[in-house]
Design an enzyme around this catalytic site. Structure first.
Site, PDB file in Angstrom:
ATOM      1  N   LYS A  60     104.851  77.572 -10.320  1.00  0.00           N
ATOM      2  CA  LYS A  60     104.624  78.063  -8.962  1.00  0.00           C
ATOM      3  C   LYS A  60     104.184  76.955  -8.027  1.00  0.00           C
ATOM      4  O   LYS A  60     104.552  76.944  -6.859  1.00  0.00           O
ATOM      5  CB  LYS A  60     103.563  79.166  -8.959  1.00  0.00           C
ATOM      6  CG  LYS A  60     104.091  80.483  -9.472  1.00  0.00           C
ATOM      7  CD  LYS A  60     103.191  81.635  -9.031  1.00  0.00           C
ATOM      8  CE  LYS A  60     103.796  82.950  -9.469  1.00  0.00           C
ATOM      9  NZ  LYS A  60     102.917  84.086  -9.205  1.00  0.00           N
ATOM     10  N   LYS A  84     114.048  84.074 -14.318  1.00  0.00           N
ATOM     11  CA  LYS A  84     113.459  85.405 -14.416  1.00  0.00           C
ATOM     12  C   LYS A  84     113.739  86.211 -13.138  1.00  0.00           C
ATOM     13  O   LYS A  84     113.750  85.654 -12.049  1.00  0.00           O
ATOM     14  CB  LYS A  84     111.943  85.210 -14.589  1.00  0.00           C
ATOM     15  CG  LYS A  84     111.156  86.427 -14.971  1.00  0.00           C
ATOM     16  CD  LYS A  84     109.668  86.087 -15.035  1.00  0.00           C
ATOM     17  CE  LYS A  84     109.094  85.907 -13.639  1.00  0.00           C
ATOM     18  NZ  LYS A  84     107.632  85.920 -13.575  1.00  0.00           N
ATOM     19  N   LYS A 126     109.948  89.289  -7.854  1.00  0.00           N
ATOM     20  CA  LYS A 126     109.805  89.933  -6.550  1.00  0.00           C
ATOM     21  C   LYS A 126     110.130  88.970  -5.427  1.00  0.00           C
ATOM     22  O   LYS A 126     110.478  89.378  -4.333  1.00  0.00           O
ATOM     23  CB  LYS A 126     108.349  90.394  -6.329  1.00  0.00           C
ATOM     24  CG  LYS A 126     107.797  91.350  -7.365  1.00  0.00           C
ATOM     25  CD  LYS A 126     106.307  91.641  -7.082  1.00  0.00           C
ATOM     26  CE  LYS A 126     105.613  92.373  -8.209  1.00  0.00           C
ATOM     27  NZ  LYS A 126     104.672  91.543  -8.962  1.00  0.00           N
TER      28      LYS A 126
HETATM   29  P1  TYM Z   1     103.247  90.473 -12.176  1.00  0.00           P
HETATM   30  O1  TYM Z   1     102.750  91.265 -11.033  1.00  0.00           O
HETATM   31  O2  TYM Z   1     103.993  89.219 -11.895  1.00  0.00           O
HETATM   32  O3  TYM Z   1     104.182  91.367 -13.088  1.00  0.00           O
HETATM   33  C1  TYM Z   1     103.714  92.624 -13.549  1.00  0.00           C
HETATM   34  C2  TYM Z   1     104.213  92.899 -14.957  1.00  0.00           C
HETATM   35  O4  TYM Z   1     105.640  92.892 -14.968  1.00  0.00           O
HETATM   36  C3  TYM Z   1     106.102  91.978 -15.941  1.00  0.00           C
HETATM   37  N1  TYM Z   1     107.328  91.345 -15.445  1.00  0.00           N
HETATM   38  C4  TYM Z   1     108.469  91.290 -16.121  1.00  0.00           C
HETATM   39  N2  TYM Z   1     108.799  91.764 -17.344  1.00  0.00           N
HETATM   40  C5  TYM Z   1     110.072  91.553 -17.753  1.00  0.00           C
HETATM   41  N3  TYM Z   1     111.001  90.900 -17.013  1.00  0.00           N
HETATM   42  C6  TYM Z   1     110.702  90.412 -15.789  1.00  0.00           C
HETATM   43  N4  TYM Z   1     111.617  89.780 -15.060  1.00  0.00           N
HETATM   44  C7  TYM Z   1     109.389  90.601 -15.298  1.00  0.00           C
HETATM   45  N5  TYM Z   1     108.753  90.266 -14.148  1.00  0.00           N
HETATM   46  C8  TYM Z   1     107.499  90.721 -14.259  1.00  0.00           C
HETATM   47  C9  TYM Z   1     104.987  90.956 -16.089  1.00  0.00           C
HETATM   48  O5  TYM Z   1     105.057  90.281 -17.328  1.00  0.00           O
HETATM   49  C10 TYM Z   1     103.763  91.821 -15.967  1.00  0.00           C
HETATM   50  O6  TYM Z   1     103.465  92.448 -17.198  1.00  0.00           O
HETATM   51  N6  TYM Z   1      99.189  88.135 -13.896  1.00  0.00           N
HETATM   52  C11 TYM Z   1      99.928  89.383 -13.915  1.00  0.00           C
HETATM   53  C12 TYM Z   1      99.132  90.562 -13.416  1.00  0.00           C
HETATM   54  C13 TYM Z   1      97.810  90.737 -14.058  1.00  0.00           C
HETATM   55  C14 TYM Z   1      97.555  91.255 -15.352  1.00  0.00           C
HETATM   56  C15 TYM Z   1      96.123  91.265 -15.493  1.00  0.00           C
HETATM   57  C16 TYM Z   1      98.359  91.692 -16.398  1.00  0.00           C
HETATM   58  C17 TYM Z   1      96.605  90.472 -13.482  1.00  0.00           C
HETATM   59  N7  TYM Z   1      95.576  90.791 -14.341  1.00  0.00           N
HETATM   60  C18 TYM Z   1      95.536  91.712 -16.654  1.00  0.00           C
HETATM   61  C19 TYM Z   1      97.746  92.147 -17.561  1.00  0.00           C
HETATM   62  C20 TYM Z   1      96.339  92.152 -17.694  1.00  0.00           C
HETATM   63  C21 TYM Z   1     101.145  89.232 -13.032  1.00  0.00           C
HETATM   64  O7  TYM Z   1     101.229  88.377 -12.194  1.00  0.00           O
HETATM   65  O8  TYM Z   1     102.069  90.182 -13.224  1.00  0.00           O
END
Ligand code: TYM
Length: 335
Positions: A112, A196, A199
């Protein structure tokens, strides 16, 4: 009962990657032998710039996405991070436990920040430590996530170990496991199978948004990049074909099938047959969710009410754990 925690950032709309890699799995774990806690992690979203009005909208929309997909606020605790200040408080303590060298190894930060590491926010750098706080604030043991979050969950274990060891608080913070299962743990960009689906990708054609209408979904799958070969007769035939493999994974996850079963059904068929079948399946599964999301978004006050209720329940678990943490660290916090 083992406790599940997971979160999603409201940094824009939900994608099919979020749904298949995360939300759908959250729904599967709900009502099993777990206590499930799901969070819209707005404090994480602001590690990169968010327009304030859009952030509020996206926070409610992600909450609506959870509910529309089957998260039941009476079975799971559903809330937004900012309304439970204990996350930020424990996050600070973990900033003082985690080491700079650990943060430097986080591949998501490196991706990032890119060459611009001097210009990104300090919050983006500290982000994994706040994520550890999210999980450990509830003594959660199971963390369902997509593949891209594995390293962060592993770091959470390192932070828990170091805290327990430094403060001779054996087993105070439990070890958590990332739960990364199913055929769609890493949904790829529809235009480039090496990236990947996210969003924030440049082109909207790269991703399926949870709010896309049926025509848009069909168009995006039709235009999805593939090679010219038909689908292989066996799974091995997908190993060097990232785009083909991605579409098979998506089909399998949407249909609750294995990849093998998808290949058994479509092996030898061309894209002219598979893509429309995939588009129909996606519309069938996603349309009811997006319709329900829209309905919920018509009444934002009701979403806010549900989030507030969830945050009260979250605080009941979080506050005693935070209180105990302060005591272990030697911070006075009369209460
Ligand atoms: P975030 O908001 O980027 O994504 C949320 C969840 O979606 C999954 N994900 C995907 N899975 C499969 N293929 C994809 N292309 C894809 N894009 C996103 C992510 O793996 C995630 O599970 N840091 C985390 C949010 C977070 C979190 C936490 C998660 C904050 N605190 C505590 C678990 C526990 C994040 O940025 O997810």
């Amino acid at each position: 009962t083992p406790r599940v925690f997971s979160g999603i950032k409201p940094s824009g709309g939900l994608t099919l990657g979020n749904y298949l890699g995360a939300i759908k799995r959250f729904v599967d774990m709900q009502g099993q032998d777990y206590e499930t806690i799901y969070c819209v992690v707005d404090l994480h979203a602001i590690t990169v710039w968010q327009d304030p009005a859009e952030l509020k909208h996206a926070t409610r929309e992600v909450a609506a996405g959870f509910i529309a997909s089957g998260i039941d606020p009476s079975k799971s605790i559903l809330f937004n991070q900012a309304s439970v200040p204990q996350h930020a408080e424990l996050g600070w303590i973990f900033n003082c436990v985690a080491r700079v060298g650990w943060m430097n190894r986080m591949t998501q930060f490196k991706d990032k920040a890119g060459k611009n590491a001097e210009k990104v926010s300090l919050g983006l750098y500290a982000y994994p430590s706040l994520m550890a706080a999210d999980i450990l604030l509830y003594h959660a043991t199971h963390v369902p996530v997509g593949e891209d979050q594995k390293q962060h969950v592993e770091l959470t274990r390192d932070i828990a170990s170091k805290f327990n060891k430094d403060f001779k608080a054996e087993d105070f913070f439990p070890m958590c496991e990332p739960i990364i299962e199913g055929p769609a743990t890493r949904v790829m960009n529809l235009r480039d199978g090496s990236k990947k689906m996210s969003k924030s990708g440049e082109s909207d054609m790269e991703r399926i948004n949870m709010t896309d209408d049926a025509d848009t979904i069909a168009k995006k799958f039709k235009k999805a990049k593939t090679d010219p070969e038909p689908l292989p007769e066996s799974l091995d035939g997908l190993s060097e074909r990232p785009e083909a493999r991605n579409l098979v994974n998506i089909y399998a996850a949407l249909a609750d099938m294995t990849n093998e079963a998808v290949i058994a059904e479509f092996g030898g068929e061309g894209w002219g047959k598979f893509k429309p079948a995939l588009a129909d399946l996606a519309v069938e599964k996603l349309a009811p969710i997006s319709t329900e999301m829209k309905r919920l978004m018509d009444d934002p006050a009701e979403i806010d009410r549900l989030l507030l209720k969830g945050s009260d329940r979250a605080k009941e678990i979080a506050e005693p754990i935070l209180q105990k943490t302060y005591d272990i660290v030697g911070l006075l916090r009369p209460g």
